[in-house]
Design a protein around this motif. Structure first.
Motif, PDB file in Angstrom:
ATOM      1  N   GLU A 159      83.338 102.713 -12.392  1.00 54.79           N
ATOM      2  CA  GLU A 159      83.438 102.258 -11.018  1.00 54.79           C
ATOM      3  C   GLU A 159      82.076 101.755 -10.556  1.00 54.79           C
ATOM      4  O   GLU A 159      81.061 101.962 -11.236  1.00 54.79           O
ATOM      5  N   CYS A 182      88.509 101.681 -10.190  1.00 55.22           N
ATOM      6  CA  CYS A 182      89.272 101.072 -11.273  1.00 55.22           C
ATOM      7  C   CYS A 182      90.160 102.140 -11.876  1.00 55.22           C
ATOM      8  O   CYS A 182      89.875 103.337 -11.745  1.00 55.22           O
ATOM      9  N   ILE A 202      95.259 101.519 -17.410  1.00 55.40           N
ATOM     10  CA  ILE A 202      94.485 100.284 -17.550  1.00 55.40           C
ATOM     11  C   ILE A 202      95.315  99.211 -18.233  1.00 55.40           C
ATOM     12  O   ILE A 202      95.315  98.046 -17.826  1.00 55.40           O
ATOM     13  N   ARG A 229      97.801  97.861 -15.688  1.00 57.24           N
ATOM     14  CA  ARG A 229      97.179  97.064 -14.631  1.00 57.24           C
ATOM     15  C   ARG A 229      96.624  95.741 -15.161  1.00 57.24           C
ATOM     16  O   ARG A 229      96.663  94.717 -14.455  1.00 57.24           O
ATOM     17  N   LEU A 230      96.089  95.759 -16.391  1.00 53.21           N
ATOM     18  CA  LEU A 230      95.528  94.519 -16.929  1.00 53.21           C
ATOM     19  C   LEU A 230      96.586  93.456 -17.168  1.00 53.21           C
ATOM     20  O   LEU A 230      96.282  92.265 -17.156  1.00 53.21           O
ATOM     21  N   LYS A 264      96.535  92.111 -13.415  1.00 54.73           N
ATOM     22  CA  LYS A 264      95.320  91.471 -12.926  1.00 54.73           C
ATOM     23  C   LYS A 264      94.116  92.106 -13.603  1.00 54.73           C
ATOM     24  O   LYS A 264      94.232  93.155 -14.253  1.00 54.73           O
ATOM     25  N   CYS A 265      92.946  91.484 -13.432  1.00 53.26           N
ATOM     26  CA  CYS A 265      91.717  92.058 -13.977  1.00 53.26           C
ATOM     27  C   CYS A 265      91.294  93.225 -13.109  1.00 53.26           C
ATOM     28  O   CYS A 265      91.049  93.063 -11.909  1.00 53.26           O
ATOM     29  N   CYS A 266      91.211  94.417 -13.689  1.00 52.94           N
ATOM     30  CA  CYS A 266      90.946  95.629 -12.917  1.00 52.94           C
ATOM     31  C   CYS A 266      89.678  96.342 -13.377  1.00 52.94           C
ATOM     32  O   CYS A 266      89.420  97.475 -12.974  1.00 52.94           O
ATOM     33  N   HIS A 316      85.327  95.981 -14.050  1.00 51.80           N
ATOM     34  CA  HIS A 316      84.163  95.255 -13.566  1.00 51.80           C
ATOM     35  C   HIS A 316      83.251  94.908 -14.744  1.00 51.80           C
ATOM     36  O   HIS A 316      82.699  95.795 -15.407  1.00 51.80           O
ATOM     37  N   TYR A 374      88.222  88.938 -18.356  1.00 44.31           N
ATOM     38  CA  TYR A 374      89.655  89.252 -18.337  1.00 44.31           C
ATOM     39  C   TYR A 374      90.319  88.804 -19.630  1.00 44.31           C
ATOM     40  O   TYR A 374      91.112  89.540 -20.233  1.00 44.31           O
TER      41      TYR A 374
END
Length: 320
Positions: free
Chosen positions: A129, A145, A152, A155-156, A159-161, A163, A190
Motif C-alpha cells: 500500500e 490494494c 488480487i 481484481r486484476l 482493473k489495475c489494483c 501500485h 498492468y
C-alpha cells in the motif's frame, strides 16, 4: 584459479529507477534508499534522455554505495518500457524492486518485501500500500490494494489494483514473460501483471511502504487520461491469450476505435464470461469519451445483460 579474480556475487535485490528530467525529486528519492534497514541491495538508475541535472544527482550518490552497487545507464529516450527493459538487462540480482524517481521508499520497505517473498516462494511479485504525498512531500491521502493472491487475481481481471513503484518481483520470471512491452506504455505495469498471472501468483503487503507523489506532470494526470484506454486493451489482450487467440491489434493513433472493435468482438463471442458487465460498461464509457461510435455497443451491452436478467446493468447500459 590462479590469475583470475573472484567476482562478487550480485546483491539479493536491485532497485530499478527510470528517470527523465527528475532533478527536482531524485535527491529525496535516492536518500530514501540510503536509509533502508536492509543493506544488501544495488541501485540501477536509468537516465532516460534527461535534459536537466538528473544524471549529475545520480553521480553524486555513487560514492554513498559500495563499489559496483550504484549504476547509471543512459536510456534511449523511447518511453518507460524501453528504459525499464534496459535496466532489467543490466541487473543480475534475483529480485528487483521498482521505484519511480519522484517517490520515496520507507526505511523498512526492502526488508519487509524480501521477508514476504522468502516466505512465499510461489509469489512472483509483491506490492504494498502507499501513502500519497503532494509536491512538497506532505502526506495527503493513502491508497490500499488487495492482499491475498486470490483477491488480487480477481481484481486484476477487472482493473489495475497494484501500485507500480511499490512492486518487488523475481527477475528471471519477468524476463521469461518478455519484460515490459512498449505498446502498453502508460499501462505497462498492468500488462505485466496480467501476463504474470498466467504463470504464477501475485501478493501484497498490508503496509504503506512507499510514499507516492502526486503532481501535474505524471502520466495518470494527462488530459483525457489516455492510459485508461491502454489499460482496457491490456485486459482484452489478456482475455484473448487465455483463450489461445491472438491479441487485438492497436495503435496509439487509433486506440479508441481499435478498443471499440475489440470490446464488441469480446462481447459478441463470449458475452460476460471473462468481462464482467460492470467492467464492460466502464470500458464503454471510456470509449465514448474518445468519440468512438457507441450505438451498436450499447445495444450489445443491453441485450447481453437483459438476457442474463441483470436488469440493473441493462438499464445502466442505456445511459452509456
Amino acid at each position: 584459479m590462479a590469475g583470475q579474480q573472484m567476482q562478487d556475487p550480485p546483491p539479493l535485490v536491485s532497485v530499478l529507477i527510470p528517470a527523465r528530467n527528475a532533478a527536482n525529486t531524485l535527491w529525496e528519492t535516492l536518500s530514501s534508499l540510503r536509509a533502508q534497514s536492509f543493506k544488501d541491495f544495488a541501485v540501477v538508475l536509468v537516465d532516460d534522455a534527461s535534459s536537466d541535472d538528473t544524471r549529475a544527482i545520480g553521480e553524486h550518490f555513487v560514492e554513498y554505495f559500495p563499489k559496483g552497487r550504484f549504476q547509471i545507464l543512459q536510456g534511449p529516450g523511447k518511453g518507460i518500457s524501453a528504459a525499464l527493459n534496459l535496466g532489467l538487462a543490466a541487473i543480475q540480482s534475483p529480485l528487483v524492486a521498482r521505484l519511480d524517481a519522484d517517490d520515496l521508499s520507507e526505511p523498512l520497505r526492502l526488508e519487509r518485501q524480501l521477508r514476504i517473498m522468502d516466505r512465499n516462494p510461489d509469489w512472483l511479485l509483491c506490492g504494498t500500500e502507499v501513502s500519497v504525498i503532494d509536491a512538497d512531500g506532505q502526506v495527503i491521502d493513502q491508497m490500499e490494494c488487495p492482499k491475498s493472491s486470490v483477491e488480487i487475481r480477481k481484481r486484476l481481471y477487472e482493473k489495475c489494483c497494484l501500485h507500480h513503484p511499490t512492486i518487488m518481483f523475481r527477475r528471471d520470471i519477468v524476463t521469461a514473460v518478455g519484460g515490459y512491452r512498449s505498446q502498453f506504455d502508460g499501462a505497462e505495469d498492468y500488462d505485466l501483471y496480467l501476463r504474470l498471472l498466467e504463470v504464477g501468483k501475485i501478493g501484497a503487503l498490508n503496509e504503506r511502504l512507499v510514499r507516492y507523489r502526486l503532481h501535474p506532470g505524471q502520466v495518470t494526470a494527462s488530459i483525457g487520461r489516455p492510459y485508461r484506454l491502454v489499460a482496457d486493451m491490456a485486459l482484452l489482450a489478456a482475455i484473448a491469450r487465455f483463450h489461445g487467440e491472438e491479441e487485438p491489434a492497436f495503435t496509439k493513433e487509433t486506440l479508441a476505435t481499435d478498443l471499440g472493435h475489440a470490446l464488441r468482438a469480446e462481447i459478441k463471442q463470449r458475452g460476460f464470461t471473462f468481462l464482467s458487465p460492470k467492467v464492460a460498461r466502464h470500458v464503454a464509457h471510456r470509449i465514448k469519451k474518445s468519440n468512438a461510435g457507441m450505438e451498436r455497443l450499447k445495444g450489445l451491452l443491453f441485450a447481453q445483460n437483459a438476457k442474463a436478467r441483470n436488469y440493473k446493468e441493462a438499464a445502466k447500459a442505456l445511459l452509456v
